[in-house]
Write a protein that holds these residues in place. Structure first.
Motif, PDB file in Angstrom:
ATOM      1  N   UNK A 229      -6.357 -24.607   4.969  1.00  0.00           N
ATOM      2  CA  UNK A 229      -5.150 -25.437   4.921  1.00  0.00           C
ATOM      3  C   UNK A 229      -5.008 -26.202   6.235  1.00  0.00           C
ATOM      4  N   UNK A 230      -4.312 -27.335   6.136  1.00  0.00           N
ATOM      5  CA  UNK A 230      -4.078 -28.143   7.335  1.00  0.00           C
ATOM      6  C   UNK A 230      -2.608 -28.217   7.724  1.00  0.00           C
ATOM      7  N   UNK A 231      -1.720 -27.904   6.786  1.00  0.00           N
ATOM      8  CA  UNK A 231      -0.288 -28.107   7.035  1.00  0.00           C
ATOM      9  C   UNK A 231       0.515 -26.824   6.868  1.00  0.00           C
ATOM     10  N   UNK A 232      -0.106 -25.678   7.105  1.00  0.00           N
ATOM     11  CA  UNK A 232       0.624 -24.408   6.978  1.00  0.00           C
ATOM     12  C   UNK A 232       1.562 -24.237   8.160  1.00  0.00           C
ATOM     13  N   UNK A 233       2.724 -23.605   7.949  1.00  0.00           N
ATOM     14  CA  UNK A 233       3.628 -23.338   9.085  1.00  0.00           C
ATOM     15  C   UNK A 233       2.959 -22.393  10.061  1.00  0.00           C
ATOM     16  N   UNK A 234       3.150 -22.604  11.375  1.00  0.00           N
ATOM     17  CA  UNK A 234       2.529 -21.709  12.366  1.00  0.00           C
ATOM     18  C   UNK A 234       2.971 -20.275  12.150  1.00  0.00           C
ATOM     19  N   UNK A 235       2.108 -19.349  12.520  1.00  0.00           N
ATOM     20  CA  UNK A 235       2.437 -17.936  12.371  1.00  0.00           C
ATOM     21  C   UNK A 235       3.586 -17.582  13.297  1.00  0.00           C
ATOM     22  N   UNK A 236       4.376 -16.531  12.964  1.00  0.00           N
ATOM     23  CA  UNK A 236       5.501 -16.126  13.818  1.00  0.00           C
ATOM     24  C   UNK A 236       5.090 -15.869  15.256  1.00  0.00           C
ATOM     25  N   UNK A 237       3.902 -15.270  15.445  1.00  0.00           N
ATOM     26  CA  UNK A 237       3.443 -14.979  16.799  1.00  0.00           C
ATOM     27  C   UNK A 237       3.231 -16.258  17.584  1.00  0.00           C
ATOM     28  N   UNK A 238       2.602 -17.266  16.929  1.00  0.00           N
ATOM     29  CA  UNK A 238       2.357 -18.538  17.605  1.00  0.00           C
ATOM     30  C   UNK A 238       3.665 -19.235  17.907  1.00  0.00           C
ATOM     31  N   UNK A 239       4.597 -19.224  16.924  1.00  0.00           N
ATOM     32  CA  UNK A 239       5.881 -19.879  17.122  1.00  0.00           C
ATOM     33  C   UNK A 239       6.664 -19.222  18.239  1.00  0.00           C
ATOM     34  N   UNK A 240       6.651 -17.875  18.280  1.00  0.00           N
ATOM     35  CA  UNK A 240       7.365 -17.150  19.332  1.00  0.00           C
ATOM     36  C   UNK A 240       6.790 -17.467  20.692  1.00  0.00           C
TER      37      UNK A 240
END
Length: 327
Positions: free
Chosen positions: A247-258
């Protein structure tokens, strides 16, 4: 005295009232209930939907399929036991067709925490496994299910018996009796999905035995989408170690977002300190600590306040009653 008694009863009633404290309930997902009959029902529903007669359940094929399921559960591997034709014949099934070429039989296997419907959906992903379920030449079916922990091992064996119902006379050669050739797609390795990176890109590294259709099903995307993202042709094979863009447009993982938010907050704090103190000022070594009382502490504090209020009320009433007597 009657009023005094009522006051005492009221005091103890207030103190003894149980205080309700809310606790977060942990969600419990009951184990899947998958049976051999469920598998047969799902396969037959697929056949009927495609204009084919339903398979007839056969007790011998049920035994062969269950034996295969037990084998996978014991070894922890989703892989065929060698010699499918010989296994069916040894169980006493009257297999039709040229036995030197294997006869009319086919076997599908899979494993994981999945239902019978999910297993059938997975097998629909390629022509070989789909043909096992929709073959016009096969007429009977057996299914087996074994479970270890939360993992299920599911098997269907489909075949066609001889017209007479009697086994054929057959003497297998030394090679056919010991081994049997399988395609790489017959060996299915459980797929662990990857999380999106900070850019929302999802990559998957192909493991031995994983097929494109199985990867597409696990990630809930279409095979054509994976082919398009990786410039793969319709006949292009994938191999162990290949890194596929899923996928190219998946939401970032919680760890990455945090991590991104924390980095932004740290940068903002540093900028604020720099602006406030142009000279060299050491960063604070301690950060304020936010103390949050839990439900139990709040409950104890509330009870203490209630006792104090009731005590004051009781003392006031005693004073009032004493003043009435003096009057």
């Amino acid at each position: 005295m009657r009023r005094l008694t009522l006051c005492i009863v009221l005091v103890f009633s207030i103190i003894s009232v149980p205080r309700q404290v809310s606790f977060a309930k942990s969600l419990y997902s009951p184990s899947l209930q998958t049976s051999a009959n469920d598998l047969i029902a799902e396969v037959n529903a697929l056949r009927v939907a495609n204009g084919l007669p339903a398979y007839m359940a056969n007790s011998i094929l049920m035994q062969v399929a269950q034996d295969q399921a037990n084998y996978m559960a014991a070894t922890g591997q989703v892989a065929h036991k060698p010699g499918l034709t010989q296994r069916i014949l040894n169980a006493g099934y009257p297999l039709a067709g040229d036995l030197s070429l294997g006869g009319f039989r086919a076997e599908n296997i899979t494993g994981g925490n999945k239902t019978a419907a999910q297993a059938v959906q997975e097998w629909m992903g390629d022509s070989l496994h789909l043909n096992t379920m929709l073959s016009p030449n096969l007429t009977e079916i057996g299914a087996g299910v074994a479970r270890v922990g939360e993992s299920y091992y599911l098997v269907i064996d489909c075949a066609r018996p001889t017209t007479s119902g009697a086994p054929q006379a057959y003497t297998p050669g030394p090679v056919a009796s010991e081994t049997e050739t399988f395609l790489s797609s017959d060996f299915i390795v459980p797929i662990v999905t990857s999380t999106p990176d900070e850019n929302g890109l999802v990559y998957h590294e192909v493991q031995y035995g994983q097929t494109l259709w199985a990867i597409a099903i696990e990630y809930d995307v279409k095979i054509d989408e994976i082919r398009s993202l990786n410039n793969l042709g319709v006949t292009t094979e994938i191999y162990q170690g290949d890194r596929l863009l899923i996928r190219k447009d998946a939401p970032p993982s919680p760890a990455s977002a945090t991590s991104t938010v924390e980095n932004t907050q740290v940068s903002a704090t540093i900028r604020a300190i720099t602006i406030a103190s142009p000279t060299s000022t050491p960063l604070p070594t301690e950060t304020p600590t936010l103390v949050v009382k839990n439900a139990e502490e709040n409950s104890v504090a509330g009870t203490a306040v209630a006792i104090v209020l009731v005590t004051l009320l009781f003392a006031g009433m005693l004073t009032w009653m004493s003043s009435r007597k003096s009057v």
